[in-house]
Write a protein that holds these residues in place. Structure first.
Motif, PDB file in Angstrom:
ATOM      1  N   GLU A   1      43.743  34.932  47.769  1.00  0.00           N
ATOM      2  CA  GLU A   1      43.107  35.003  46.455  1.00  0.00           C
ATOM      3  C   GLU A   1      43.444  33.760  45.632  1.00  0.00           C
ATOM      4  O   GLU A   1      44.558  33.242  45.675  1.00  0.00           O
ATOM      5  N   MET A   2      42.469  33.304  44.862  1.00  0.00           N
ATOM      6  CA  MET A   2      42.668  32.201  43.922  1.00  0.00           C
ATOM      7  C   MET A   2      42.359  32.706  42.525  1.00  0.00           C
ATOM      8  O   MET A   2      41.282  33.249  42.276  1.00  0.00           O
TER       9      MET A   2
ATOM     10  N   ASP B   1      36.876  39.501  36.881  1.00  0.00           N
ATOM     11  CA  ASP B   1      36.458  38.739  38.049  1.00  0.00           C
ATOM     12  C   ASP B   1      35.643  37.542  37.579  1.00  0.00           C
ATOM     13  O   ASP B   1      34.977  37.583  36.536  1.00  0.00           O
ATOM     14  N   ALA B   2      35.712  36.456  38.343  1.00  0.00           N
ATOM     15  CA  ALA B   2      35.084  35.206  37.921  1.00  0.00           C
ATOM     16  C   ALA B   2      33.569  35.332  37.844  1.00  0.00           C
ATOM     17  O   ALA B   2      32.932  34.710  36.986  1.00  0.00           O
ATOM     18  N   ARG B   3      32.984  36.115  38.710  1.00  0.00           N
ATOM     19  CA  ARG B   3      31.522  36.245  38.712  1.00  0.00           C
ATOM     20  C   ARG B   3      31.019  36.764  37.375  1.00  0.00           C
ATOM     21  O   ARG B   3      30.030  36.261  36.832  1.00  0.00           O
TER      22      ARG B   3
ATOM     23  N   ASP C   1      38.589  33.517  42.200  1.00  0.00           N
ATOM     24  CA  ASP C   1      38.126  34.902  42.357  1.00  0.00           C
ATOM     25  C   ASP C   1      38.245  35.688  41.058  1.00  0.00           C
ATOM     26  O   ASP C   1      37.372  36.482  40.720  1.00  0.00           O
ATOM     27  N   ARG C   2      39.352  35.469  40.361  1.00  0.00           N
ATOM     28  CA  ARG C   2      39.620  36.194  39.116  1.00  0.00           C
ATOM     29  C   ARG C   2      40.094  35.221  38.052  1.00  0.00           C
ATOM     30  O   ARG C   2      40.567  34.126  38.358  1.00  0.00           O
ATOM     31  N   ALA C   3      39.999  35.654  36.803  1.00  0.00           N
ATOM     32  CA  ALA C   3      40.468  34.835  35.695  1.00  0.00           C
ATOM     33  C   ALA C   3      41.299  35.681  34.747  1.00  0.00           C
ATOM     34  O   ALA C   3      40.991  36.849  34.502  1.00  0.00           O
TER      35      ALA C   3
END
Length: 233
Positions: free
Chosen positions: A36-37, A214-216, A199-201
């Protein structure tokens, strides 16, 4: 991006951290899993670097718990690094008088492994590292780290002062490391570019997590982060 996330390789629970007994970060619950990033964002002074340095073991926590690779954090950056944690900073940690090749040899991985991440360094192997451009020096620093195949990568403002193409190159390399199984946490000023990679922020406001997503979702609603920055001002 990887869709197969493993166990949490770095985790804080109720973490409080700061300097001279004065907390800057409060009650921080955070984890980054294998594969995961994660991006850590926030305005200047929000506590981003303090968080990274504490997770790395460079700063002793004031409270809460900290785990690395499923066990209590060893308590120092030196020991954590021996166990597979890498801390990347904006200061281009190279040995300027040495050649690029010798800089790579000083890492825990091989020159060949470093070049597999950044083949563009091959033509500079016998060049003095101090003569490289700022972007090339940062690439060299990241290549040396990634060649060691770290379990956890904590990257603090790698892109500071660098051209957008270099920034994308560095973030892509970190993305590849995450896809290969590392847990990657980045602090990055170029939020839109970072959101296309992570993937996440997480967004820090005055030392606490004000948003986790989530980044999306955030790519579709970019004003959410900027509004938090303004609120922190």
């Amino acid at each position: 991006m990887s869709s197969h996330k493993g166990e949490a390789l770095i985790r804080s629970t109720g973490l409080s951290a700061g300097y001279h007994g004065q907390p800057i970060v409060h009650d921080l619950d955070l984890e980054v899993r294998a594969g995961e990033m994660v991006g850590l964002f926030g305005a200047n002074g929000a506590g981003k670097t303090t968080t990274l340095l504490t997770l790395a073991g460079e700063i002793k926590p004031l409270g809460g718990t900290l785990e690395f690779d499923g066990a209590p954090h060893p308590g120092s950056l030196h020991q954590a690094a021996k166990n597979g944690l890498a801390l990347l900073t904006d200061d281009r940690s190279i040995f300027a008088p040495l050649t690029v090749r010798d800089n790579l040899r000083l890492g825990r991985g091989s020159v060949a492994d470093a070049l597999s991440h950044f083949p563009e360094l091959e033509e500079h192997l016998d060049r003095q590292a101090g003569l490289l451009s700022g972007g090339q020096q940062q690439i060299l620093s990241v290549a040396r780290i990634l060649a060691s195949q770290p379990k956890v990568v904590l990257a603090d403002e790698l892109s500071l002062g660098l051209a957008p193409l270099i920034v994308k190159r560095l973030l892509a390399a970190l993305r590849s490391a995450a896809d290969a199984g590392a847990a990657v946490l980045i602090v990055e000023q170029h939020v839109p570019v970072a959101l296309s990679t992570v993937d996440r922020a997480l967004v820090l406001v005055r030392g606490s997590i004000a948003l986790e997503s989530d980044a999306r979702t955030l790519r579709a609603t970019p004003d959410v982060i900027s509004d938090l920055y303004l609120a922190a001002g």
